[in-house]
Each structure stands twice: as C-alpha cells, then as structure tokens.
Design a protein around this motif. Sequence first.
Motif, PDB file in Angstrom:
ATOM      1  N   THR A  49       0.975  -1.297  -0.182  1.00 15.48           N
ATOM      2  CA  THR A  49      -0.229   0.191  -0.003  1.00 15.48           C
ATOM      3  C   THR A  49       0.956   1.272  -0.003  1.00 15.48           C
ATOM      4  O   THR A  49       1.019   1.938   0.921  1.00 15.48           O
ATOM      5  N   PRO A  50       1.376   1.565  -1.251  1.00 13.01           N
ATOM      6  CA  PRO A  50       2.396   2.739  -1.108  1.00 13.01           C
ATOM      7  C   PRO A  50       1.899   4.046  -0.714  1.00 13.01           C
ATOM      8  O   PRO A  50       2.392   4.858  -0.185  1.00 13.01           O
ATOM      9  N   TYR A  51       0.463   4.079  -0.717  1.00 15.14           N
ATOM     10  CA  TYR A  51      -0.243   5.245  -0.345  1.00 15.14           C
ATOM     11  C   TYR A  51      -1.531   4.817   0.530  1.00 15.14           C
ATOM     12  O   TYR A  51      -2.521   5.184   0.357  1.00 15.14           O
ATOM     13  N   GLY A  52      -1.294   4.048   1.333  1.00 12.61           N
ATOM     14  CA  GLY A  52      -2.162   3.608   2.426  1.00 12.61           C
ATOM     15  C   GLY A  52      -3.642   3.063   1.933  1.00 12.61           C
ATOM     16  O   GLY A  52      -4.571   3.623   2.463  1.00 12.61           O
ATOM     17  N   GLY A  53      -3.563   2.395   0.584  1.00 13.28           N
ATOM     18  CA  GLY A  53      -4.827   1.797   0.409  1.00 13.28           C
ATOM     19  C   GLY A  53      -5.483   2.926  -0.572  1.00 13.28           C
ATOM     20  O   GLY A  53      -6.367   2.528  -1.309  1.00 13.28           O
ATOM     21  N   THR A  54      -5.191   4.261  -0.310  1.00 11.14           N
ATOM     22  CA  THR A  54      -5.907   4.970  -1.263  1.00 11.14           C
ATOM     23  C   THR A  54      -5.544   5.009  -2.837  1.00 11.14           C
ATOM     24  O   THR A  54      -4.390   4.659  -3.044  1.00 11.14           O
ATOM     25  N   ARG A  82      -5.192   7.248  -5.167  1.00  6.80           N
ATOM     26  CA  ARG A  82      -4.884   8.587  -5.548  1.00  6.80           C
ATOM     27  C   ARG A  82      -4.828   8.993  -6.775  1.00  6.80           C
ATOM     28  O   ARG A  82      -4.642   8.095  -7.781  1.00  6.80           O
ATOM     29  N   GLU A 140     -13.062  -4.005  -5.213  1.00  4.95           N
ATOM     30  CA  GLU A 140     -12.828  -3.763  -3.882  1.00  4.95           C
ATOM     31  C   GLU A 140     -14.597  -3.646  -3.628  1.00  4.95           C
ATOM     32  O   GLU A 140     -15.223  -4.154  -2.614  1.00  4.95           O
ATOM     33  N   SER A 196     -11.197  -3.820   6.681  1.00  5.12           N
ATOM     34  CA  SER A 196     -10.235  -3.028   5.779  1.00  5.12           C
ATOM     35  C   SER A 196      -9.913  -1.847   6.583  1.00  5.12           C
ATOM     36  O   SER A 196      -8.578  -1.608   6.563  1.00  5.12           O
ATOM     37  N   ARG A 197     -10.783  -1.401   7.237  1.00  5.80           N
ATOM     38  CA  ARG A 197     -10.433  -0.106   7.906  1.00  5.80           C
ATOM     39  C   ARG A 197      -9.372  -0.392   9.038  1.00  5.80           C
ATOM     40  O   ARG A 197      -8.498   0.469   9.265  1.00  5.80           O
ATOM     41  N   ILE A 241      -5.965  -0.755   7.622  1.00  3.05           N
ATOM     42  CA  ILE A 241      -5.373   0.589   7.250  1.00  3.05           C
ATOM     43  C   ILE A 241      -4.917   1.103   8.538  1.00  3.05           C
ATOM     44  O   ILE A 241      -3.660   1.720   8.618  1.00  3.05           O
ATOM     45  N   GLU A 299      -1.865  -0.636   9.501  1.00  3.34           N
ATOM     46  CA  GLU A 299      -0.654  -0.008   8.700  1.00  3.34           C
ATOM     47  C   GLU A 299      -0.206   1.469   9.227  1.00  3.34           C
ATOM     48  O   GLU A 299       1.063   1.531   9.248  1.00  3.34           O
ATOM     49  N   LEU A 300      -1.218   2.197   9.467  1.00  3.65           N
ATOM     50  CA  LEU A 300      -0.676   3.611   9.974  1.00  3.65           C
ATOM     51  C   LEU A 300       0.103   3.401  11.054  1.00  3.65           C
ATOM     52  O   LEU A 300       1.216   4.044  11.393  1.00  3.65           O
TER      53      LEU A 300
END
Lengths: 195, 195
Positions: B81-86, B88, B112, B126-127, B130, B133-134
């Motif tokens: 998740t290079p960008y936190g699953g977002t 972008r 998804e 999923s939440r 994330i 991960e944070l």
Amino acid sequence: MKPEEEILRYIAQFTTLSQGEAEDIVKTIKVKAFKKGAFLLKEGQVAKLCYFVLKGCVRQYFLVDGEERTTNFYTEGQPVTPYGGTFRQEPSKYYLSCLEDTIVTVGSPEQEALFFAKFPRLESVSRLAIEEELGKSQDQLSTFILSSPEERYRQLLATRPDLLERVPQYHLASYLGVKPESLSRIRKRITIKAD
Amino acid sequence: MKPEEEILRYIAQFTTLSQGEAEDIVKTIKVKAFKKGAFLLKEGQVAKLCYFVLKGCVRQYFLVDGEERTTNFYTEGQPVTPYGGTFRQEPSKYYLSCLEDTIVTVGSPEQEALFFAKFPRLESVSRLAIEEELGKSQDQLSTFILSSPEERYRQLLATRPDLLERVPQYHLASYLGVKPESLSRIRKRITIKAD
DNA sequence: TGATTTTATTAACCAAAGTCAATGACGCGC
DNA sequence: GCGCGTCATTGACTTTGGTTAATAAAATCA
C-alpha cells in the motif's frame, strides 16, 4: 477565528459542510484546555482518547535509555493520532506533552460512534483522513530517513518554519535525530553559506 | 499451504472467518504472478491497483538524482500500500519491483466494491487493517529515524531477519539509509563486538 | 566449465556528528 | 539588580559514515 472553528477548516479539506452542519459540529465537539507542561498521554497508559489541536502545541516523544526522542509536534489544525486513530489495547510507549497552553478537541470511541450517528456523511471523511495520514507518514519516512541531518533541518525550515519559532532547539534537535550541539553547528554552517 | 491461503491468515488477524467464507474468499480474489525483475508500478504511473503478497518479495523505491532509495520490502503476508490503500489521482513517485518471482493478489477500486458487497463484514476489517498499517508506519518512523544506522541494522536483524537472507546487501543498505560500504563495516563491527 | 558481470569487502582519506567540558546568553523569581 | 537554572554556543577530540578506488567473492550465463 474562534479556536473551535479550526476543526471546520480541517474537515473542509475532505468535504463541504452546510452552514447548519458546521454550527452543529461546533456545538457537538468536546473541547478541553491543557496548561503548558501538562500531559495528554504518558508512557504505559492505554490511549483511550484522541485529540485535535485547536490552539497550542503538543510534543510526542518516547524514552530510550532515559533519553527523550521526539517524534512529532502537533500544532493548530492537526489531528493527534499516535496510533493512527486506532484505539489499541496495548499501553503506549509515547508521551504527549504540551509545549504551550493548549486547547484540543477530545474524542473517545463512544463519542465517535455518537458523532458518526449524527453526521453519517463524516464517517467516510474519517477514513479519508486516516488514509491521508498514512500517506503522509510514509512520505515522511522516505524523505526523512534518507536525508542527512542538515537536509532534514532545511526541510523543516521549508515546511514548518513556525516550529523554529515556538519550539526549543533541543527538542527540534531530538526531532531531527541529532544532538543539540550538532543542530547548533548545522545552523552555523547554513548561515555562513547563506552569505 | 497454497499461496492463495496466505491472505486468509492475514484476515484472521482482524476477524474470524467461517469455513464457507474462507473458501469463498479464496475463490473470489484475483491472483497474478510476476517474474523476478518485473514492475508492479513505475514512477509517473497512477496507482490504480493494490496488492497483497502471497509469495515472493517486492521492493519499493524512488529515485533521487538517478539514485535508488529503497523505502520498503514487502514479503509473504503483507499488503502493498504505497499510499495507504488510497487510490490517489496523482502519478506515483515510487517503483514497485519484484526481487524474486512473486505471486500477489490484485485489487482495484471496482473489485474492492464488489468484494465488500459480497462480504460486508470485511469492510470494517479493511479499515482496521489500514489503521494497523498507519500505526506500524508511525512506529517505524519513530524507531528508525531517530536511530543510528547501526541501531537500525540491529533493529532489522531483530524484526525481519528473513530479509538479510533474501535481499542483496546493497538494497538493505539503501533501505537503512547508508552506503553499501558502510553496511559492510557495520556488519564487521557487530561480529567483532559479538566475540 | 570458464568468462563475465554483479555484489561484497577492504583501505585511505575527508567531512560530519557524537562526546565531554567550558563558556555565554537569556529568562525568571526573589 | 542579583543569582539561579535553562538553553545555546563553542572548542578539542573521537567515532562513524561518505567517497574513491582496488580487490575479492559470488552469481550468472554462454
């Protein structure tokens, strides 16, 4: 601007609020004031609350061999999420300490649930905000880790110049991963070069 | 264990799955294989997909002055998740490259949505994932940034010893923020001290 | 296998951060 | 104003990482 309205500015990054919603939110949130030097969280405590800085400055740090290592400064308009908004069960290794008299909003899991029940639209906002934080955290990791202390200082100078004014230098040094003596020399080097 | 089942182990960290759900999930997910050296993502591309490593090793890096700076290694059981699953909109500055022949699951925003429609219970999973991960990312930031390269190497030794076996040393050096020559010296210092 | 490339180690030298210690500067209370 | 404690700077010396270059070891491939 009243401190309470700081949080509206933050939310506006992610969605648009009606006038009514905005007023309602300001009325609903819980606000708390801390004196300079007070702790929002101490090592070993389980983080049951999360915060959002309306006014002031909070320093996050942990101890290694009795030495403080600063990992973040939270100022106006920033969410204080030492563990990514998660309410973990484990005791925290972090301290959250106020460097100035500070005003924050306070959130608990229960209040969060009530809040989302009242403003369902904001649940997805919350998710976005967390993903945003994760992205920032990863970017910070990549740009910081691979920079020299001098580059890190310049970076800080460019992105958060306010911190240089309001935070003691030895805390900044700790944040940059160097000793206060080294930060002093870095600053000297830079001012000389700037001639 | 079949590679596909790796993802069940991951989900099991956050919730309990019934036998039926587990089988259903394995059937539903999309799996893709990449050869050593292949790219999951290149600089400038907009990340439309996210991954989960079932087998192999993916290195994340970006370029500074033509030089690669490694920011992460993803191995079995880790979400990429290079960008936190977002998802972008902006083009990525990162490369994702396979250090070994690698098998991953592939997810898109559309898949998804379908997936969550089928397994609504997993949306909160999923939440949680994330947020987890944070938390990890912030911990890594704090323990890594404020450590010396030697401490970082010891840390890596303690937490991900597998990487030392499967990843070339000059990539590890880049990840630790030092030159390969320095990592070599650090290793030497440590083995001498260990006597 | 042997040849070639890639990766790891070593050495010599330089620059920068750590350490220890002394000195300055500043703010605060009395 | 004076004294005190806190914070910042400076100096001398050590340690560590960067740089460059040479060499050794290991992986790759014809």
